[in-house]
Write an enzyme that holds these catalytic residues in place. Structure first.
Site, PDB file in Angstrom:
ATOM      1  N   HIS A  27      -5.940  11.136   1.043  1.00 39.27           N
ATOM      2  CA  HIS A  27      -5.846   9.669   1.060  1.00 39.27           C
ATOM      3  C   HIS A  27      -4.456   9.276   1.549  1.00 39.27           C
ATOM      4  CE1 HIS A  27      -6.934   5.496  -0.126  1.00 39.27           C
ATOM      5  NE2 HIS A  27      -5.615   5.379  -0.139  1.00 39.27           N
ATOM      6  N   HIS A  29      -2.559   6.849   5.070  1.00 43.11           N
ATOM      7  CA  HIS A  29      -2.834   5.851   6.112  1.00 43.11           C
ATOM      8  C   HIS A  29      -1.844   6.009   7.257  1.00 43.11           C
ATOM      9  CE1 HIS A  29      -4.937   3.736   2.793  1.00 43.11           C
ATOM     10  NE2 HIS A  29      -3.816   3.852   2.102  1.00 43.11           N
ATOM     11  N   TYR A  45      -0.430  -7.971   5.022  1.00 41.74           N
ATOM     12  CA  TYR A  45       0.957  -7.500   5.060  1.00 41.74           C
ATOM     13  C   TYR A  45       1.226  -6.986   6.463  1.00 41.74           C
ATOM     14  CZ  TYR A  45      -1.424  -3.012   4.289  1.00 41.74           C
ATOM     15  OH  TYR A  45      -2.262  -1.935   4.397  1.00 41.74           O
ATOM     16  N   ARG A 120     -15.170   2.715   4.442  1.00 42.07           N
ATOM     17  CA  ARG A 120     -14.516   2.181   3.250  1.00 42.07           C
ATOM     18  C   ARG A 120     -14.903   0.721   3.064  1.00 42.07           C
ATOM     19  NH1 ARG A 120      -7.980   1.197   2.356  1.00 42.07           N
ATOM     20  NH2 ARG A 120      -7.931   1.854   0.193  1.00 42.07           N
ATOM     21  N   ARG A 126      -6.681  -9.556  -2.729  1.00 41.74           N
ATOM     22  CA  ARG A 126      -5.355  -9.672  -2.111  1.00 41.74           C
ATOM     23  C   ARG A 126      -5.278  -8.928  -0.773  1.00 41.74           C
ATOM     24  NH1 ARG A 126      -2.482  -4.907  -2.995  1.00 41.74           N
ATOM     25  NH2 ARG A 126      -3.178  -3.709  -4.792  1.00 41.74           N
ATOM     26  N   TYR A 152     -13.034   0.553  -2.817  1.00 33.65           N
ATOM     27  CA  TYR A 152     -11.794   0.198  -3.510  1.00 33.65           C
ATOM     28  C   TYR A 152     -12.022  -1.110  -4.254  1.00 33.65           C
ATOM     29  CZ  TYR A 152      -6.677  -0.266  -4.152  1.00 33.65           C
ATOM     30  OH  TYR A 152      -5.409  -0.364  -4.680  1.00 33.65           O
ATOM     31  N   ASP A 245      -1.369   8.676  -0.720  1.00 29.59           N
ATOM     32  CA  ASP A 245      -1.398   7.228  -0.475  1.00 29.59           C
ATOM     33  C   ASP A 245      -0.255   6.764   0.439  1.00 29.59           C
ATOM     34  OD1 ASP A 245      -2.467   4.563  -0.782  1.00 29.59           O
ATOM     35  OD2 ASP A 245      -0.864   4.152  -2.227  1.00 29.59           O
TER      36      ASP A 245
HETATM   37  O1  LIG Z   1      -3.329  -1.315  -3.385  1.00 30.00           O
HETATM   38  C1  LIG Z   1      -3.047  -1.522  -2.176  1.00 30.00           C
HETATM   39  O2  LIG Z   1      -2.299  -2.442  -1.800  1.00 30.00           O
HETATM   40  C2  LIG Z   1      -3.655  -0.647  -1.160  1.00 30.00           C
HETATM   41  C3  LIG Z   1      -3.827  -1.159   0.114  1.00 30.00           C
HETATM   42  C4  LIG Z   1      -4.509  -0.406   1.025  1.00 30.00           C
HETATM   43  C5  LIG Z   1      -4.828  -0.943   2.345  1.00 30.00           C
HETATM   44  O3  LIG Z   1      -4.191  -1.924   2.727  1.00 30.00           O
HETATM   45  O4  LIG Z   1      -5.748  -0.403   2.968  1.00 30.00           O
HETATM   46  O5  LIG Z   1      -4.952   0.835   0.742  1.00 30.00           O
HETATM   47  C6  LIG Z   1      -4.743   1.397  -0.506  1.00 30.00           C
HETATM   48  O6  LIG Z   1      -5.201   2.551  -0.699  1.00 30.00           O
HETATM   49  C7  LIG Z   1      -4.084   0.628  -1.476  1.00 30.00           C
END
Ligand SMILES: O=C(O)c1cc(C(=O)O)oc(=O)c1
Length: 292
Positions: A27, A29, A45, A120, A126, A152, A245
């Site tokens: 996990h 990005h 963001y 996903r 948010r 998520y 993460d």
């Molecule tokens: O909690 C978060 O802000 C967050 C955001 C993202 C995303 O922006 O994809 O991914 C994650 O795994 C966690």
């Protein structure tokens, strides 16, 4: 939204813990690079570039062999940055996409070709404007049979998520355990609700990830997280996968040290057998099954 944000450590420490050979950071990005892969106009963001070169340097620094790149919300449903990360990894990365539910079957096939093995669904208000469950279900039925669905959501909507999750026609992986309040301890109401969700289907998996997010108030070394999560990994050892993460979206006010994040692994998976499942066997089943 004009200022670009940095949410990752510039010089993470070397972890004390050494992951087993073939360990997968399942996990993480990539952000951009923006000049090549602009962020979504709907992004909540606007990060600095955190491209594949940085990700792979971190992989090597932390002692991992492969990555699973999960499409970040700032890139919306355009998976080009994620696909680029996979393409330049030399076979060492695969990924999870976020798609417009109107995606065609040919586009799904192209994602598979590019190394995507799951999609996903993000339910965090948010992060995304809407999460249409009916459309998500429709596209879920059109996925290749060996893909999975990553979801998520936060603990306060777990109850309302149950019928949707029960209806999903593929293996399900819950990001960050659905964000339980780890300060409640291993037997608190959030963990109990999450366990009952896991018990509702044998093919619901989870990521015991993000001590920095879930134990934010106590902070590093995230003792509440370790105490609450270790029993979960012990009880569901074949249904968990782990990741850093990185680059820790939205954590700019409490940027974690990735070396310390890795040192959480032996605290939640204390035996070599558990670590092998969490870091190698389980993610291999989802992302490189042809090698097993
Ligand atoms: O909690 C978060 O802000 C967050 C955001 C993202 C995303 O922006 O994809 O991914 C994650 O795994 C966690």
């Amino acid at each position: 939204m004009t200022d670009r944000i940095t949410s990752w450590h510039s010089a993470p420490s070397k972890p004390a813990y050494t992951p087993p050979p073939g360990a997968i950071d399942a996990h993480c990005h990539v952000f951009g690079p923006m000049a090549q892969f602009p962020f979504s106009p709907k992004a909540k963001y606007l990060p600095e570039d955190a491209g594949p070169d940085k990700l792979f340097a971190l992989r090597d620094h932390l002692g991992f062999a492969r990555n699973v790149i999960v499409q970040a919300s700032c890139h919306g449903t355009n998976n080009a940055a994620t696909l680029n990360g996979i393409a330049v990894s030399g076979g060492k990365a695969r990924g999870v996409a976020v798609v417009d539910p109107a995606i065609t079957d040919a586009e799904i096939a192209a994602l598979h070709e590019g190394g995507i093995r799951g999609i996903r669904f993000n339910f965090l208000k948010r992060l995304v404007d809407d999460a249409p469950k009916d459309k998500f279900l429709e596209v879920a039925h059109r996925l290749p049979a060996d893909w999975h669905i990553v979801i998520y959501f936060e603990a306060d909507i777990l109850e309302e998520m149950r019928p949707f999750i029960a209806a999903l026609p593929r293996l399900v992986v819950i990001d960050h355990m659905g964000r339980p309040d780890v300060t409640q301890g291993p037997n608190g109401p959030d963990m109990q609700a999450f366990r009952s969700l896991l018990d509702s289907r044998p093919d619901i998996w989870f990521k015991p990830t993000c001590p920095d997010r879930l134990d934010l108030a106590a902070g590093d070394p995230w003792d509440n997280f370790a105490a609450a999560v270790a029993p979960l990994v012990a009880d569901y050892p074949d249904r968990c996968i782990w990741g850093t993460d990185w680059p820790h979206p939205n954590m700019e006010k409490a940027i974690p040290d990735d070396g310390h994040i890795v040192d959480m692994i032996p605290r939640i998976a204390p035996t070599a057998e558990l670590q092998q499942k969490l870091l190698v066997t389980n993610p291999m089943r989802l992302y490189w099954p042809e090698e097993l």
